[in-house]
Design a protein around this motif. Sequence first.
Motif, PDB file in Angstrom:
ATOM      1  N   TYR A 130      57.466  24.590  37.964  1.00 34.29           N
ATOM      2  CA  TYR A 130      56.065  24.917  37.717  1.00 34.29           C
ATOM      3  C   TYR A 130      55.845  25.296  36.253  1.00 34.29           C
ATOM      4  N   ILE A 131      56.734  26.144  35.720  1.00 34.10           N
ATOM      5  CA  ILE A 131      56.598  26.571  34.312  1.00 34.10           C
ATOM      6  C   ILE A 131      56.697  25.365  33.383  1.00 34.10           C
ATOM      7  N   ARG A 132      57.667  24.487  33.649  1.00 34.33           N
ATOM      8  CA  ARG A 132      57.851  23.308  32.797  1.00 34.33           C
ATOM      9  C   ARG A 132      56.656  22.366  32.881  1.00 34.33           C
ATOM     10  N   SER A 133      56.093  22.192  34.055  1.00 34.16           N
ATOM     11  CA  SER A 133      54.928  21.307  34.209  1.00 34.16           C
ATOM     12  C   SER A 133      53.723  21.866  33.458  1.00 34.16           C
ATOM     13  N   THR A 134      53.539  23.178  33.541  1.00 29.57           N
ATOM     14  CA  THR A 134      52.426  23.819  32.828  1.00 29.57           C
ATOM     15  C   THR A 134      52.589  23.655  31.320  1.00 29.57           C
ATOM     16  N   LEU A 135      53.800  23.893  30.822  1.00 27.53           N
ATOM     17  CA  LEU A 135      54.060  23.748  29.386  1.00 27.53           C
ATOM     18  C   LEU A 135      53.863  22.299  28.932  1.00 27.53           C
ATOM     19  N   GLN A 136      54.267  21.354  29.786  1.00 26.83           N
ATOM     20  CA  GLN A 136      54.151  19.937  29.438  1.00 26.83           C
ATOM     21  C   GLN A 136      52.696  19.536  29.218  1.00 26.83           C
ATOM     22  N   ARG A 137      51.817  19.997  30.092  1.00 27.50           N
ATOM     23  CA  ARG A 137      50.394  19.679  29.957  1.00 27.50           C
ATOM     24  C   ARG A 137      49.819  20.307  28.693  1.00 27.50           C
ATOM     25  N   MET A 138      50.257  21.517  28.400  1.00 24.63           N
ATOM     26  CA  MET A 138      49.767  22.198  27.204  1.00 24.63           C
ATOM     27  C   MET A 138      50.194  21.456  25.939  1.00 24.63           C
ATOM     28  N   ILE A 139      51.450  20.972  25.919  1.00 23.75           N
ATOM     29  CA  ILE A 139      51.945  20.223  24.761  1.00 23.75           C
ATOM     30  C   ILE A 139      51.100  18.979  24.531  1.00 23.75           C
ATOM     31  N   SER A 140      50.827  18.245  25.596  1.00 23.75           N
ATOM     32  CA  SER A 140      50.068  16.996  25.500  1.00 23.75           C
ATOM     33  C   SER A 140      48.655  17.234  24.994  1.00 23.75           C
ATOM     34  N   SER A 141      47.982  18.217  25.572  1.00 20.58           N
ATOM     35  CA  SER A 141      46.590  18.467  25.181  1.00 20.58           C
ATOM     36  C   SER A 141      46.505  19.056  23.779  1.00 20.58           C
ATOM     37  N   GLU A 142      47.463  19.928  23.424  1.00 20.61           N
ATOM     38  CA  GLU A 142      47.419  20.553  22.096  1.00 20.61           C
ATOM     39  C   GLU A 142      47.695  19.540  20.991  1.00 20.61           C
ATOM     40  N   MET A 143      48.559  18.581  21.241  1.00 22.63           N
ATOM     41  CA  MET A 143      48.853  17.579  20.212  1.00 22.63           C
ATOM     42  C   MET A 143      47.578  16.821  19.833  1.00 22.63           C
ATOM     43  N   VAL A 144      46.826  16.385  20.819  1.00 21.91           N
ATOM     44  CA  VAL A 144      45.566  15.668  20.565  1.00 21.91           C
ATOM     45  C   VAL A 144      44.572  16.592  19.876  1.00 21.91           C
ATOM     46  N   PHE A 145      44.483  17.833  20.365  1.00 18.27           N
ATOM     47  CA  PHE A 145      43.544  18.809  19.805  1.00 18.27           C
ATOM     48  C   PHE A 145      43.830  19.068  18.326  1.00 18.27           C
ATOM     49  N   PHE A 146      45.103  19.276  17.987  1.00 16.51           N
ATOM     50  CA  PHE A 146      45.456  19.585  16.603  1.00 16.51           C
ATOM     51  C   PHE A 146      45.297  18.379  15.680  1.00 16.51           C
ATOM     52  N   LEU A 147      45.486  17.193  16.216  1.00 17.20           N
ATOM     53  CA  LEU A 147      45.237  15.996  15.408  1.00 17.20           C
ATOM     54  C   LEU A 147      43.793  15.953  14.943  1.00 17.20           C
ATOM     55  N   PHE A 148      42.873  16.110  15.875  1.00 20.53           N
ATOM     56  CA  PHE A 148      41.447  16.069  15.528  1.00 20.53           C
ATOM     57  C   PHE A 148      41.048  17.258  14.668  1.00 20.53           C
ATOM     58  N   LEU A 149      41.604  18.428  14.968  1.00 18.69           N
ATOM     59  CA  LEU A 149      41.262  19.617  14.189  1.00 18.69           C
ATOM     60  C   LEU A 149      41.783  19.503  12.762  1.00 18.69           C
ATOM     61  N   ALA A 150      42.996  18.964  12.600  1.00 18.19           N
ATOM     62  CA  ALA A 150      43.556  18.783  11.258  1.00 18.19           C
ATOM     63  C   ALA A 150      42.709  17.818  10.437  1.00 18.19           C
ATOM     64  N   ILE A 151      42.296  16.731  11.064  1.00 19.26           N
ATOM     65  CA  ILE A 151      41.439  15.755  10.366  1.00 19.26           C
ATOM     66  C   ILE A 151      40.110  16.393   9.983  1.00 19.26           C
ATOM     67  N   LEU A 152      39.516  17.140  10.900  1.00 19.52           N
ATOM     68  CA  LEU A 152      38.221  17.771  10.653  1.00 19.52           C
ATOM     69  C   LEU A 152      38.299  18.786   9.520  1.00 19.52           C
ATOM     70  N   VAL A 153      39.310  19.651   9.558  1.00 24.88           N
ATOM     71  CA  VAL A 153      39.439  20.709   8.542  1.00 24.88           C
ATOM     72  C   VAL A 153      39.730  20.115   7.169  1.00 24.88           C
ATOM     73  N   THR A 154      40.657  19.173   7.087  1.00 20.65           N
ATOM     74  CA  THR A 154      40.991  18.578   5.783  1.00 20.65           C
ATOM     75  C   THR A 154      39.825  17.765   5.224  1.00 20.65           C
ATOM     76  N   ALA A 155      39.092  17.084   6.096  1.00 24.19           N
ATOM     77  CA  ALA A 155      37.920  16.318   5.634  1.00 24.19           C
ATOM     78  C   ALA A 155      36.876  17.253   5.030  1.00 24.19           C
ATOM     79  N   PHE A 156      36.646  18.369   5.692  1.00 27.25           N
ATOM     80  CA  PHE A 156      35.642  19.329   5.204  1.00 27.25           C
ATOM     81  C   PHE A 156      36.053  19.903   3.848  1.00 27.25           C
ATOM     82  N   ILE A 157      37.326  20.300   3.712  1.00 22.11           N
ATOM     83  CA  ILE A 157      37.781  20.907   2.450  1.00 22.11           C
ATOM     84  C   ILE A 157      37.802  19.872   1.325  1.00 22.11           C
TER      85      ILE A 157
END
Length: 785
Positions: free
Chosen positions: A206-233
């Motif tokens: 259960y712990i591993r499955s929860t962490l796995q989903r978090m890794i997947s969603s965070e990778m996509v989230f940080f990609l878009f956030l990194a692009i957004l922040v660097t574009a703005f600056i």
Amino acid sequence: MWASVSRFILRNRVLLLILLALLTLFMGYNAFRVKLGYEFARLLPDSDSTSIEYENFKKQFGIDGNVLVLSIQDNKIYQLDHFNDWYKLSEDIRNIQGIDGVVSLSRMKNLYKNDSLEKFELKRLFPEMPKSQHELDSIKEVIRKLPFYDGYIFNKETYATVMAVTFSNKDLNSKNRLAITDAIKWRADRFGEKYNLKIHYSGLPYIRSTLQRMISSEMVFFLFLAILVTAFILFLFFKNFLVVVFSLLVVVVAVVWSFGTLALFGYQITVLTGLIPPLMIVIGVPNCILLLNKYHFEFARHGNQGLALSRTIQKIGVSLFFANVTTAIGFAVFCFTRTKILYEFGLVSSLNIMATYVISMVLVPVLFSFLPPPSVKHTRHISGKRISKVLSKVDFLVHHHRRKVYLGVVFILLISFLGISYIKPLGFVVDDLPKNHPIHSDMGYFEKNFHGVMPFEVVIDTKKENGVFADNGRVLYRINSLQKLFDRYPAFSKPMSVAEVIKFSYQAYKDGNPKFYRLPGALDLHKLSDYASDAKEHQGMFKALIDSSRRRACVSIYMADIGSVKMKSLLNELRPRMDSIFNYDAENKGWLPEGSRCGIDATGFSIMFLKGNDFLVSNLLESVLLAVVLIALVMFFLFMNFRMVFIAVVPSLIPLLFTAGLMGFFGIHLKPSTILIFSIAFGISSDGTLYFLTKYRQELKQRKGSISKIVSMTIYETGISMVYTAVILSCGFVIFTASEFGGTAALGILVSFTLLVAYCSNLILLPCFLLSLEKRNDRIENSKI
């Protein structure tokens, strides 16, 4: 050399663009093949003795950590409607594909003595759902007389009951685990909603499955956030939409290449490799900033676009190359840790950092050569009033207040060393998750009611066939003594062992009387073996507790997540006591002869975590030192002067000590996720040193004049890019503080802070060193006169 590189790039613009596009398409095709990693991250190398012992344990007794547990606290569980729905839930989960077995209140078995056949029979207490409350109550009385299950399936004092779900080995380390976990949770949650009960979940699947989903969603989230922040600056700095678009194009290509590299090497997306794509954005943008600032600076000087691009490649190419080399070194040192997950992270990161350098060196000059020359509006930022004012203050400070700068640095170092003395190495299995995450609260529930869910195994090797049952059960009695030892420690759950099964059997032999739930004497032990020898189901109870030769026995326990420090202390206390139980002869008051001694090894996931944590901490500390040494060698290769190496390394080293001091003051523990930041930060912060020193060296060769004037010129020209880079890098790493993983969030805030301090150090302390060097040289020359 760089003049030739410049001519090659600008004369072959179209060819290079086509080649880069084809390579990107190839990498993009491979990027679609990259997969999430479902296996548990192994921190220890395969050659490590603890790792070898763990693998041997799994071969002999099966995989540990394959049980998902769910639990309710329900004082009405023995009401007919509650119990029958719990029964249905158990059966529904048992029928999910990929589940090997379910142990629960409704699926408990009891052992019966068949006198006519002279064997034991293992039968379910509930072969079908009870049809009346009276029937349920009568079986409830039987359950209450079965100490074997108390503390394992239920806690009769707190009304907590557990359902233990065993995953098949085939599905445990595959993407099927996520679907199976979802299916279990969906069914259990319906039960909880019906009776308004909180369902608590835990166990490694259960712990591993929860962490796995978090890794997947965070990778996509940080990609878009990194692009957004660097574009703005970028837009904030350059006020040019095309600069933003083409800079982002460079880093997007780098992101595609990073995914493609993972696929080509056959690596998977883990909690670390998932950070690589957004890191390529954060690290790649400063390359674009340096190139564009130099391009705008050169164009503003003479107005010739071709010459400006050519000089940009020639003058920035070398400093950018070595800057990227030092950054790559900061990641590449992880390849020397001998840990698979860090090796993959270090290798792919370092290779893609250098690939990002090549991409930016080609794309930025080529793309901007096709665009109109920058207008006055677009080059105005290099002479902006605010940035010029800041750099003027820096220049005044380093020329007139060096002593104050040095005193300030000494003060910071003293405070830092004080903070470092407070740092403690401490790690928990799930400490990277926020304290308010359900996994934390559920683990607290299981620790309170069942003393934890982390597998801990003790293997006893009698070193002879059938040794577990030899010598009138001597080993069995000692296993029982070992269990009594574990009972003294609240961190451990009720042990499961061959001794517990024999107690259960002896109770059955005595017609179910609970007072006979104990190890029998030698004579009764022999009688029990006669009853058990032909009972296949009874023999199956021993399967995970003794090996086929009956030479080795396993005591299986769950424990609380008490942290690496307490765990190490507990093990150091237990080891000599365990050894004395099995190998000390109390009657003769001496140790057994060497040939008669049993081997006792602690293993399981908990031990693997502890050893892996210690291994990583020591190896990552070595990696930081290795990064410092390698980057110092790069500096020496560039300047061929030991004094310049000192001048180059110290401004980037001081921020690391300052950050370590703050960790001590704020109680941030030393663990793999926090040590990780030091070599990364040192590698990246050394970029600023190289930008400054390579420009300083170029001016020193080309212009006549005092070092004081050259330092001032270097501050004004490189200062803009260093300020821009510091802001981009700090803001880029700050985005990782949005992570739910404590390690990733710590990496974000600590690297961001360290880099900000490092660039201030490179812009202030580094020029001070150069001016002090000039003063020292003047004194030497005057003394000669």
